[in-house]
Design a protein around this motif. Structure first.
Motif, PDB file in Angstrom:
ATOM      1  N   THR A   1       1.136  -1.404   0.204  1.00  0.00           N
ATOM      2  CA  THR A   1      -0.100   0.224  -0.098  1.00  0.00           C
ATOM      3  C   THR A   1       0.767   1.035  -0.061  1.00  0.00           C
ATOM      4  OG1 THR A   1       0.062   0.464   2.397  1.00  0.00           O
ATOM      5  CG2 THR A   1      -1.771  -1.065   1.578  1.00  0.00           C
ATOM      6  N   THR A   2       0.495   2.515  -0.534  1.00  0.00           N
ATOM      7  CA  THR A   2       1.410   4.111   0.054  1.00  0.00           C
ATOM      8  C   THR A   2      -0.093   4.982  -0.677  1.00  0.00           C
ATOM      9  OG1 THR A   2       3.071   4.867  -0.906  1.00  0.00           O
ATOM     10  CG2 THR A   2       1.621   4.241  -2.664  1.00  0.00           C
ATOM     11  N   ASP A   3       0.351   5.715  -0.040  1.00  0.00           N
ATOM     12  CA  ASP A   3      -0.073   7.360   0.241  1.00  0.00           C
ATOM     13  C   ASP A   3       0.499   7.719  -0.989  1.00  0.00           C
ATOM     14  OD1 ASP A   3      -2.014   6.505   2.029  1.00  0.00           O
ATOM     15  OD2 ASP A   3      -1.019   6.808   3.536  1.00  0.00           O
TER      16      ASP A   3
ATOM     17  N   PHE B   1       1.884   7.112 -12.329  1.00  0.00           N
ATOM     18  CA  PHE B   1       2.620   6.294 -12.244  1.00  0.00           C
ATOM     19  C   PHE B   1       2.643   5.126 -11.054  1.00  0.00           C
ATOM     20  CE2 PHE B   1       6.335   4.580  -8.973  1.00  0.00           C
ATOM     21  CZ  PHE B   1       6.622   3.921 -10.244  1.00  0.00           C
ATOM     22  N   TYR B   2       1.408   5.406 -10.291  1.00  0.00           N
ATOM     23  CA  TYR B   2       1.418   4.189  -9.182  1.00  0.00           C
ATOM     24  C   TYR B   2      -0.177   3.312  -9.896  1.00  0.00           C
ATOM     25  CZ  TYR B   2       4.567   5.844  -5.884  1.00  0.00           C
ATOM     26  OH  TYR B   2       5.648   6.029  -4.750  1.00  0.00           O
TER      27      TYR B   2
ATOM     28  N   ARG C   1      -4.355   0.353  -7.531  1.00  0.00           N
ATOM     29  CA  ARG C   1      -5.439   1.350  -7.139  1.00  0.00           C
ATOM     30  C   ARG C   1      -6.427   2.042  -6.111  1.00  0.00           C
ATOM     31  NH1 ARG C   1      -8.742  -1.430  -4.801  1.00  0.00           N
ATOM     32  NH2 ARG C   1      -8.408  -4.239  -3.753  1.00  0.00           N
ATOM     33  N   ARG C   2      -7.117   2.479  -6.242  1.00  0.00           N
ATOM     34  CA  ARG C   2      -7.282   3.451  -5.772  1.00  0.00           C
ATOM     35  C   ARG C   2      -8.224   2.386  -4.290  1.00  0.00           C
ATOM     36  NH1 ARG C   2      -7.987   9.744  -7.574  1.00  0.00           N
ATOM     37  NH2 ARG C   2      -6.423   9.363  -9.090  1.00  0.00           N
ATOM     38  N   THR C   3      -8.076   3.257  -3.275  1.00  0.00           N
ATOM     39  CA  THR C   3      -8.995   1.921  -1.648  1.00  0.00           C
ATOM     40  C   THR C   3      -9.983   3.573  -1.285  1.00  0.00           C
ATOM     41  OG1 THR C   3      -6.593   2.374  -0.574  1.00  0.00           O
ATOM     42  CG2 THR C   3      -7.235   0.519  -1.656  1.00  0.00           C
TER      43      THR C   3
ATOM     44  N   LEU D   1      -4.683  12.974   0.514  1.00  0.00           N
ATOM     45  CA  LEU D   1      -4.044  12.019   0.178  1.00  0.00           C
ATOM     46  C   LEU D   1      -4.896  10.687  -0.294  1.00  0.00           C
ATOM     47  CD1 LEU D   1      -1.733  10.650   3.438  1.00  0.00           C
ATOM     48  CD2 LEU D   1      -0.997  12.288   1.870  1.00  0.00           C
ATOM     49  N   ILE D   2      -4.606  10.532  -1.311  1.00  0.00           N
ATOM     50  CA  ILE D   2      -5.391   9.726  -2.357  1.00  0.00           C
ATOM     51  C   ILE D   2      -4.724   8.018  -1.514  1.00  0.00           C
ATOM     52  CG2 ILE D   2      -4.977   7.953  -4.175  1.00  0.00           C
ATOM     53  CD1 ILE D   2      -6.888  10.905  -3.844  1.00  0.00           C
ATOM     54  N   HIS D   3      -4.942   6.795  -0.899  1.00  0.00           N
ATOM     55  CA  HIS D   3      -4.574   5.629  -0.519  1.00  0.00           C
ATOM     56  C   HIS D   3      -4.163   5.137  -1.788  1.00  0.00           C
ATOM     57  CE1 HIS D   3      -4.632   7.838   2.624  1.00  0.00           C
ATOM     58  NE2 HIS D   3      -6.065   7.479   3.007  1.00  0.00           N
ATOM     59  N   LEU D   4      -3.098   3.687  -1.589  1.00  0.00           N
ATOM     60  CA  LEU D   4      -3.482   2.890  -2.977  1.00  0.00           C
ATOM     61  C   LEU D   4      -2.950   1.808  -2.185  1.00  0.00           C
ATOM     62  CD1 LEU D   4      -1.296   5.702  -5.398  1.00  0.00           C
ATOM     63  CD2 LEU D   4      -3.855   5.122  -5.636  1.00  0.00           C
ATOM     64  N   ARG D   5      -3.481   0.300  -2.900  1.00  0.00           N
ATOM     65  CA  ARG D   5      -2.863  -0.484  -2.926  1.00  0.00           C
ATOM     66  C   ARG D   5      -2.577  -1.342  -4.579  1.00  0.00           C
ATOM     67  NH1 ARG D   5      -3.733  -4.056   1.507  1.00  0.00           N
ATOM     68  NH2 ARG D   5      -4.127  -5.697   1.093  1.00  0.00           N
TER      69      ARG D   5
END
Length: 145
Positions: free
Chosen positions: A102-104, A115-116, A122-124, A138-142
């Motif tokens: 995961t990342t933000d 890029f991500y 994908r956005r979570t 922040l956009i949370h991604l996984r």
């Protein structure tokens, strides 16, 4: 040729240089006082953090990745080497260790969001404040399903 290796104590100054250059090149949305506060915070922990470094043939760091418990806390590339595949190589390395990493990412950093997503994240979710409670959404991604 690029190699990925663990950071060492003597990499600290170079890691800070990379962080500062990358932030100045990509985070133009930060207010000057917030940029200074972040710099102080980062200088306090980043040189000792367990990083993955992308280094050139002379073992000179060009980019770094910080992962904590499967969460990518930081990915920064020296601005002179943006677009050369270093960030993607570090993310692939991280994904090999943590397939559902995961990342933000700051919503205002559209290039990073793209890029991500291109890397299969994908956005979570979304937060209206950053990790320090500042008004930088922040956009949370996984990665993964």
């Amino acid at each position: 040729m690029i190699t990925i290796r663990d950071s060492r104590p003597d990499d600290g100054d170079r890691v800070i240089e990379i962080w500062r250059g990358a932030v100045d090149a990509t985070h133009d949305f930060l207010l000057p006082e917030d940029r200074l506060a972040l710099d102080e915070m980062v200088c306090g922990f980043l040189p000792q953090a367990p990083l993955w470094l992308a280094v050139d043939v002379k073992d000179y760091p060009l980019a770094f990745l910080l992962i904590d418990n499967g969460h990518m806390e930081a990915l920064f590339v020296d601005p002179r080497y943006r677009g050369t595949g270093l960030g993607a190589a570090l993310v692939r390395h991280g994904l090999a260790l943590h397939p559902e990493m995961t990342t933000d990412v700051n919503e205002q950093n559209g290039q990073a969001v793209g890029f991500y997503e291109k890397m299969g994240f994908r956005r979570t979710g979304r937060s209206s404040l950053d990790g320090q409670g500042r008004p930088y959404p922040l956009i949370h991604l996984r990665h993964g399903d």
